[in-house]
Write an enzyme that holds these catalytic residues in place. Structure first.
Site, PDB file in Angstrom:
ATOM      1  N   PRO A  23       0.808  -1.202   0.000  1.00  0.00           N
ATOM      2  CG  PRO A  23       0.157  -0.857   2.208  1.00  0.00           C
ATOM      3  CD  PRO A  23       0.917  -1.814   1.330  1.00  0.00           C
ATOM      4  CD  GLU A  24       2.223   3.709  -4.253  1.00  0.00           C
ATOM      5  OE1 GLU A  24       2.067   4.922  -4.510  1.00  0.00           O
ATOM      6  OE2 GLU A  24       2.537   2.869  -5.121  1.00  0.00           O
ATOM      7  CE  LYS A  83       5.406   4.608   0.073  1.00  0.00           C
ATOM      8  NZ  LYS A  83       6.241   3.804  -0.838  1.00  0.00           N
ATOM      9  NE  ARG A 290       9.380  -1.037  -7.217  1.00  0.00           N
ATOM     10  CZ  ARG A 290       8.756  -0.601  -6.129  1.00  0.00           C
ATOM     11  NH1 ARG A 290       9.389   0.140  -5.230  1.00  0.00           N
ATOM     12  NH2 ARG A 290       7.496  -0.900  -5.925  1.00  0.00           N
TER      13      ARG A 290
END
Length: 311
Positions: A23-24, A83, A290
């Site tokens: 999750p962000e 986060k 990424r």
């Protein structure tokens, strides 16, 4: 205390993502908003480890000591720091949960029983008697900090301003001070906290900025668009309760899907027509190991003869 078994819960999605980055900020903010009304002010009557065959998550201090510190206390407040889900305990200490990739804080029906990690039980006859930490990959952490320790580790000297609190001037300062590609800069939690891989791609698409553009080469108009896009994308994602990707891992506190994935314009859409211009396909490149997704038409890399800016 001996680990206890958790009640059987039917499995949910079993597919694994090609690249799950959640999750962000929007997902963690959704977790916080979902659990806050149900647990703040309630007394913790027990803390249990859930039995499973998974590699244990990192708990600091060890579980037995953590349980001793928390049972009988209350969560005075719940907030998000970057986060992380942060619980302010009634004795002035802090519990910080880092979901990291596949962790969830849920009040009901975790996705499956085999990846449940911790359970907080609360006193009182309430619709939601427990809070669960569920983590498929087991990369998440649960840490207890004595007064002052959390601020020392995650204060302004170690963690950048929250992305939702970034002003235009803050964006200008950070971009002007960095030669790194703007996408890579957005991922640096010491410069701006909360943005991860998914929302970095979405923000840059909305801003019309090429992800490989050097941050300090952005012109004033581009920085303005970046600042505005960050607010627009993150606030809308929070309104939609985050993004649930194809693996179905991310769920809100009541085990429901987020819906922002239906509004993605770039992330994981490589090869699909751009929804903004319709004339080009979304492309994928790799930055800092990424995946980055962008439209070569909407996010052109333009050079300028004027040193220090990109037009």
């Amino acid at each position: 205390m001996r680990a206890v078994s958790c009640p059987l819960i039917a499995p949910h999605h079993q597919r694994h993502p090609r690249e799950n980055n959640l999750p962000e900020l929007p997902e963690v903010e959704t977790m916080v908003r979902g659990i806050r009304p149900q647990i703040v002010g309630r007394t913790i009557c027990d803390l249990s480890e859930c039995e499973n065959g998974c590699k244990p998550i990192l708990i600091t201090p060890k579980f037995t000591q953590l349980r001793k510190r928390l049972v009988g206390k209350q969560f005075a407040s719940v907030r998000r720091v970057g986060k992380r889900v942060v619980f302010d305990v009634s004795d002035g200490t802090i519990v910080a949960v880092e979901p990291r990739m596949t962790g969830l804080m849920v009040l009901a029906d975790p996705p499956d029983v085999s990846h449940l990690r911790l359970r907080w039980d609360f006193e009182g006859d309430d619709q939601y008697p427990s809070l669960w930490f569920w983590d498929r990959r087991g990369l998440g952490t649960v840490s207890h900090y004595l007064p002052g320790e959390f601020e020392e580790r995650y204060g302004p000297k170690c963690l950048g301003p929250d992305a939702l609190e970034m002003t235009l001037e803050m964006w200008r300062e950070r971009c002007a001070a960095s030669n790194r590609e703007i996408k890579v800069l957005l991922l640096d939690q010491k410069r701006v906290a909360g943005i991860g891989n998914l929302y970095a791609s979405e923000i840059l698409h909305v801003a019309g900025i090429h992800p490989s553009a050097p941050a300090k080469m952005l012109n004033p108009r581009q920085v303005e668009r970046l600042a505005a896009a960050a607010q627009e994308v993150l606030l809308k994602a929070i309104e939609c309760e985050g993004s649930t990707l194809s693996d179905g891992t991310y769920r809100n506190a009541l085990n429901q899907n987020g819906s922002y994935q239906n509004l993605h314009r770039a992330y994981m859409r490589a090869g699909s027509p751009c929804l903004s211009c319709g004339s080009e396909a979304i492309q994928r490149i790799v930055q800092a190991q990424r995946s980055t997704f962008y439209c070569p038409e909407c996010q052109k890399m333009k050079t300028s003869s004027r040193k220090g800016s990109v037009k």
